[in-house]
Design an enzyme around this catalytic site. Structure first.
Site, PDB file in Angstrom:
ATOM      1  N   GLU A 100      -5.668 -10.064  25.425  1.00 34.54           N
ATOM      2  CA  GLU A 100      -5.058  -9.279  24.355  1.00 34.54           C
ATOM      3  C   GLU A 100      -3.742  -8.644  24.810  1.00 34.54           C
ATOM      4  O   GLU A 100      -3.629  -8.152  25.938  1.00 34.54           O
ATOM      5  CB  GLU A 100      -6.014  -8.175  23.891  1.00 34.54           C
ATOM      6  CG  GLU A 100      -7.226  -8.697  23.136  1.00 34.54           C
ATOM      7  CD  GLU A 100      -8.043  -7.580  22.493  1.00 34.54           C
ATOM      8  OE1 GLU A 100      -7.616  -6.406  22.553  1.00 34.54           O
ATOM      9  OE2 GLU A 100      -9.104  -7.890  21.931  1.00 34.54           O
ATOM     10  N   GLU A 162      -3.939 -11.188  14.575  1.00 38.55           N
ATOM     11  CA  GLU A 162      -5.058 -10.547  13.887  1.00 38.55           C
ATOM     12  C   GLU A 162      -4.597  -9.378  13.029  1.00 38.55           C
ATOM     13  O   GLU A 162      -3.913  -8.468  13.504  1.00 38.55           O
ATOM     14  CB  GLU A 162      -6.103 -10.058  14.891  1.00 38.55           C
ATOM     15  CG  GLU A 162      -7.304  -9.396  14.228  1.00 38.55           C
ATOM     16  CD  GLU A 162      -8.476  -9.167  15.157  1.00 38.55           C
ATOM     17  OE1 GLU A 162      -9.488  -8.611  14.694  1.00 38.55           O
ATOM     18  OE2 GLU A 162      -8.383  -9.546  16.343  1.00 38.55           O
TER      19      GLU A 162
END
Length: 243
Positions: A100, A162
């Site tokens: 991430e 996302e």
């Protein structure tokens, strides 16, 4: 125009086998297993050991799809720690690992060691304090866009976007060579991913980005209730199911 890419999560041998048989391009052993399989409140509690346990099970099942190991929080705090743990995911059977955020030092050390990396921008569950759409204001949108371009130059394999506005996802997808995979990021990404348990109705999550394609929870509950009833009424096992 290239066909859309399809990614789906899997967390064990049976789900890995089913998803692989459908013929998706990528199977993500996501740290979302923390909630949908292990019962944690969020992704922050799952450990490397737990992730590897499930990763090995999925990879034993998969024959065709590319498998991606989702490196959990704290497993890539430094480049050395990241390399050590990424090697564990590769040894477990993964072909890529996912990290991430924009982490250039980590991307570079993994690439130097021939480990393929999937990036992830927008909503970052491992560090997010509140789950909400990212990049709605100009400053945040610019940061996500710039990070995407920088990650593209570093040579990542895929970029998951996302919970960002559809137009921002389109701008990023048009600007970089790296294929983008959307989850709550609109139709313009190069591909899409969702959590398996969400789309089959086995989880309780019903976010806007999720479309339910089945209600497996209801089917399982019905089967269990019928089994219980037949045991209590001595209808099971009958002669057909006895030796």
């Amino acid at each position: 125009m290239s066909p859309k890419l399809v990614m789906m999560t899997a967390y064990d041998y049976p789900t890995g086998k089913l998803v692989d048989e459908v013929g998706v391009d990528f199977i993500l052993i996501g740290d979302s297993l923390a909630m949908v399989v292990l019962g944690y409140a969020d992704t922050k509690s799952v450990t490397v050991a737990e992730m590897l346990h499930h990763t090995k099970a999925v990879c034993r099942a998969v024959k065709k799809s590319v498998t991606i190991g989702d490196m959990p929080i704290h497993s890539y705090n430094t480049p050395d720690i990241a390399l050590k743990n990424a090697k564990k995911f590769i040894a477990a059977g993964c072909q890529m690992v996912k990290i991430e955020g924009y982490q250039p030092d980590i991307f570079n050390v993994l690439k130097k060691n021939h480990i393929k990396v999937v990036g992830h921008l927008g909503l970052l569950p491992q560090t997010a304090k509140v789950y909400k759409v990212q990049g709605k204001d100009a400053k945040d949108a610019k940061k996500i866009f710039q990070d995407a371009k920088s990650m593209d130059k570093l040579g990542i394999e895929l970029l998951i976007l996302e919970c960002i506005p559809s137009l921002l996802a389109k701008k990023i997808t048009d600007a970089i060579d790296t294929p983008t995979i959307g989850i709550g990021a609109g139709i313009h990404c190069d591909g899409q991913v969702l959590v398996l348990h969400d789309i089959i109705g086995l989880s309780d999550f019903q976010g806007r980005m999720v479309k339910r394609y089945a209600n497996v929870k209801q089917d399982i509950r019905s089967a269990l209730s019928r089994f219980k009833k037949e045991v209590l009424t001595e209808k099971f096992p009958d002669q057909k199911h006895s030796f």
